[in-house]
Design a protein around this motif. Structure first.
Motif, PDB file in Angstrom:
ATOM      1  N   ALA A 117      86.125  45.574  44.926  1.00 27.07           N
ATOM      2  CA  ALA A 117      84.767  45.702  44.661  1.00 27.07           C
ATOM      3  C   ALA A 117      84.387  45.552  43.117  1.00 27.07           C
ATOM      4  N   ARG A 118      85.140  45.905  42.223  1.00 30.57           N
ATOM      5  CA  ARG A 118      84.588  45.607  40.838  1.00 30.57           C
ATOM      6  C   ARG A 118      84.665  44.362  40.626  1.00 30.57           C
ATOM      7  N   ARG A 119      85.792  43.440  40.895  1.00 33.70           N
ATOM      8  CA  ARG A 119      85.667  42.003  40.764  1.00 33.70           C
ATOM      9  C   ARG A 119      84.870  41.172  41.282  1.00 33.70           C
ATOM     10  N   VAL A 120      83.988  41.585  42.328  1.00 34.12           N
ATOM     11  CA  VAL A 120      83.009  40.909  43.135  1.00 34.12           C
ATOM     12  C   VAL A 120      81.737  41.632  42.446  1.00 34.12           C
ATOM     13  N   GLY A 121      81.594  42.340  41.687  1.00 34.65           N
ATOM     14  CA  GLY A 121      80.189  43.034  41.015  1.00 34.65           C
ATOM     15  C   GLY A 121      79.607  44.158  41.515  1.00 34.65           C
ATOM     16  N   TYR A 122      80.632  45.065  42.004  1.00 40.19           N
ATOM     17  CA  TYR A 122      80.341  46.348  42.404  1.00 40.19           C
ATOM     18  C   TYR A 122      80.876  47.571  42.095  1.00 40.19           C
ATOM     19  N   ASP A 123      80.087  48.129  41.247  1.00 44.18           N
ATOM     20  CA  ASP A 123      81.077  49.355  40.672  1.00 44.18           C
ATOM     21  C   ASP A 123      81.135  50.695  41.609  1.00 44.18           C
ATOM     22  N   ASP A 124      80.487  50.759  42.720  1.00 46.37           N
ATOM     23  CA  ASP A 124      80.500  51.819  43.635  1.00 46.37           C
ATOM     24  C   ASP A 124      81.336  51.299  44.769  1.00 46.37           C
ATOM     25  N   PRO A 125      82.641  51.502  45.103  1.00 44.05           N
ATOM     26  CA  PRO A 125      83.433  51.190  45.978  1.00 44.05           C
ATOM     27  C   PRO A 125      83.013  51.710  47.437  1.00 44.05           C
ATOM     28  N   ALA A 126      82.403  52.693  47.578  1.00 42.17           N
ATOM     29  CA  ALA A 126      81.829  53.211  48.779  1.00 42.17           C
ATOM     30  C   ALA A 126      80.620  52.276  49.335  1.00 42.17           C
ATOM     31  N   TYR A 127      79.529  52.156  48.364  1.00 44.47           N
ATOM     32  CA  TYR A 127      78.657  51.078  48.729  1.00 44.47           C
ATOM     33  C   TYR A 127      79.139  49.748  49.356  1.00 44.47           C
ATOM     34  N   PHE A 128      79.910  49.316  48.319  1.00 45.59           N
ATOM     35  CA  PHE A 128      80.599  47.877  48.794  1.00 45.59           C
ATOM     36  C   PHE A 128      81.313  47.973  50.199  1.00 45.59           C
ATOM     37  N   SER A 129      82.122  48.829  50.299  1.00 43.67           N
ATOM     38  CA  SER A 129      82.662  49.160  51.726  1.00 43.67           C
ATOM     39  C   SER A 129      81.498  49.152  52.812  1.00 43.67           C
ATOM     40  N   ARG A 130      80.582  50.232  52.651  1.00 49.97           N
ATOM     41  CA  ARG A 130      79.425  50.202  53.589  1.00 49.97           C
ATOM     42  C   ARG A 130      78.981  48.689  53.996  1.00 49.97           C
TER      43      ARG A 130
ATOM     44  N   PHE B 165      79.184  37.344  40.038  1.00 50.17           N
ATOM     45  CA  PHE B 165      79.721  38.632  39.992  1.00 50.17           C
ATOM     46  C   PHE B 165      79.488  39.196  38.735  1.00 50.17           C
ATOM     47  N   GLN B 166      78.468  38.803  38.092  1.00 56.15           N
ATOM     48  CA  GLN B 166      77.834  39.327  37.005  1.00 56.15           C
ATOM     49  C   GLN B 166      76.477  40.272  37.432  1.00 56.15           C
ATOM     50  N   PRO B 167      76.597  41.499  36.653  1.00 66.31           N
ATOM     51  CA  PRO B 167      75.493  42.454  36.984  1.00 66.31           C
ATOM     52  C   PRO B 167      74.139  41.850  36.754  1.00 66.31           C
ATOM     53  N   LEU B 168      73.560  40.733  37.323  1.00 63.35           N
ATOM     54  CA  LEU B 168      72.101  40.290  36.946  1.00 63.35           C
ATOM     55  C   LEU B 168      71.227  40.605  38.220  1.00 63.35           C
ATOM     56  N   SER B 169      70.040  40.548  38.057  1.00 57.54           N
ATOM     57  CA  SER B 169      69.018  40.672  38.666  1.00 57.54           C
ATOM     58  C   SER B 169      68.639  39.327  39.377  1.00 57.54           C
TER      59      SER B 169
ATOM     60  N   VAL C 116      78.474  34.691  48.435  1.00 56.90           N
ATOM     61  CA  VAL C 116      79.409  34.381  47.462  1.00 56.90           C
ATOM     62  C   VAL C 116      80.539  35.393  47.303  1.00 56.90           C
ATOM     63  N   ARG C 117      79.784  36.395  46.825  1.00 55.43           N
ATOM     64  CA  ARG C 117      80.572  37.952  46.721  1.00 55.43           C
ATOM     65  C   ARG C 117      81.475  38.214  47.791  1.00 55.43           C
ATOM     66  N   LEU C 118      80.871  38.115  49.148  1.00 59.11           N
ATOM     67  CA  LEU C 118      81.814  38.601  50.337  1.00 59.11           C
ATOM     68  C   LEU C 118      82.765  37.649  50.452  1.00 59.11           C
ATOM     69  N   GLY C 119      82.580  36.500  50.234  1.00 59.81           N
ATOM     70  CA  GLY C 119      83.448  35.441  50.485  1.00 59.81           C
ATOM     71  C   GLY C 119      84.561  35.569  49.573  1.00 59.81           C
ATOM     72  N   ARG C 120      84.591  35.832  48.248  1.00 59.55           N
ATOM     73  CA  ARG C 120      85.299  36.151  47.199  1.00 59.55           C
ATOM     74  C   ARG C 120      86.472  37.372  47.629  1.00 59.55           C
ATOM     75  N   ALA C 121      85.462  38.494  48.049  1.00 55.23           N
ATOM     76  CA  ALA C 121      86.094  39.755  48.544  1.00 55.23           C
ATOM     77  C   ALA C 121      86.836  39.406  49.595  1.00 55.23           C
ATOM     78  N   LYS C 122      86.736  38.713  50.440  1.00 57.44           N
ATOM     79  CA  LYS C 122      87.536  38.324  51.520  1.00 57.44           C
ATOM     80  C   LYS C 122      89.036  37.697  51.049  1.00 57.44           C
ATOM     81  N   GLU C 123      88.679  36.699  50.308  1.00 54.91           N
ATOM     82  CA  GLU C 123      89.911  36.195  49.678  1.00 54.91           C
ATOM     83  C   GLU C 123      90.955  37.106  49.096  1.00 54.91           C
ATOM     84  N   LEU C 124      90.403  37.942  48.238  1.00 54.43           N
ATOM     85  CA  LEU C 124      90.939  39.016  47.279  1.00 54.43           C
ATOM     86  C   LEU C 124      91.550  39.952  48.586  1.00 54.43           C
TER      87      LEU C 124
END
Length: 295
Positions: free
Chosen positions: A239-252, A181-185, A219-227
């Motif tokens: 979205a922010r909790r699983v590492g995405y600052d853009d909610p629209a991008y996360f939703s897509r 969930f950290q902003p790492l490449s 991993v990120r999507l699994g955690r998003a489903k739990e939340l």
């Protein structure tokens, strides 16, 4: 001197559509006859639980086999192996086939390029093979389905028992999941392990059957489903909790990979949550306890 027990079956085309079918099972020990050189049209997992021997590949290279170990015999691959005459070995084998073997190979559970695999413990695989042997009793009307299901169990047991995977799973995967969930490449994740990006890709591909990017996304999507299922957090907060600052991008992204939008997923899961929503964010390491009478 050796002792052997084996059974062979011919599942119908309908059973093949289950994905995996068991074609045979056997238990042997002692100074067994040398096998091959030969080439098969199906897969065989040979689990060596005691003793030692050798394996010779098509190019003539000879590898020492020391128990506990696994021999992968894959379709179209010439092989030649045997137990040491002085020590012999104990082996259990399962012949199997089916369209799911392709997927298991892509995921790294079956390794055609690694015919000899050291195991940390042969007992779980032997237990799965024993279930196949018990299902192989004469007159069992569920033989093909029971044995096919146990082949799935066997492949999981063998993957978990690999000597390069510790009891808690692959350490690189565990670290990736922790830092997902950290902003790492991918390159930055690799650097944390003292690897190049290419080395990390190879490691994750072998351990999880996918790229580091896909593993992190899982991993990120699994955690998003739990939340989404267990809290009332807004989608943007999830979205922010699983590492995405853009909610629209996360939703897509969520919609494309899960097949339904985050809000729709929450609605579907909410119908089955007893007692309504919780305001407390669940801890993935300590799932909530369901008390007697609460469901």
């Amino acid at each position: 001197m050796y002792h052997t027990w084996m059974r062979y079956f011919t599942p119908s085309p309908v059973h093949h559509r289950l994905g995996l079918v068991c074609l045979g099972v056997g238990l042997q020990h002692g100074t067994l006859p040398t096998v091959g050189p030969r080439t098969l049209d199906h897969h065989v997992a040979v689990v060596v639980s005691a003793g030692s021997g050798w394996y010779r590949a098509a190019d003539g290279r000879r590898t020492t086999v020391t128990a506990p170990a696994l021999l992968w015999l894959t379709p179209g691959t010439p092989h030649h192996y045997g137990a040491d005459p002085g020590t012999g070995w104990d082996e259990a084998f399962v012949d199997f086939s089916g369209p799911a073997t392709t997927t298991y190979t892509e995921l790294g559970y079956i390794e055609p390029d690694r015919p000899v695999v050291p195991l940390a413990d042969a007992a779980p695989a032997r237990a799965a093979i024993s279930r196949i042997a018990r299902a192989a009793r004469a007159g069992n009307p569920l033989l093909e389905v029971e044995t096919g299901a146990a082949v799935h169990e066997l492949l999981v047991a063998l993957r978990r028992a690999r000597a390069d995977t510790n009891a808690d799973g692959d350490p690189v995967l565990a670290a990736l999941a922790r830092d997902a969930f950290q902003p790492l490449s991918v390159a930055e994740h690799a650097a944390r392990h003292g690897m190049t990006a290419a080395e990390l890709r190879t490691t994750v591909r072998r351990a999880a059957g996918c790229s580091p990017k896909d593993y992190l996304l899982t991993v990120r999507l699994g955690r998003a489903k739990e939340l989404l299922a267990a809290t009332e957090l807004p989608v943007a907060a999830v979205a922010r909790r699983v590492g995405y600052d853009d909610p629209a991008y996360f939703s897509r992204l969520f919609t494309r990979r899960v097949g339904t939008a985050p809000i729709r997923f929450r609605e579907q899961q909410g119908r089955s949550v007893h007692g309504g929503w919780s305001n407390r964010v669940p801890d993935p390491e300590h799932p909530p306890t369901i008390l007697p009478g609460s469901v």
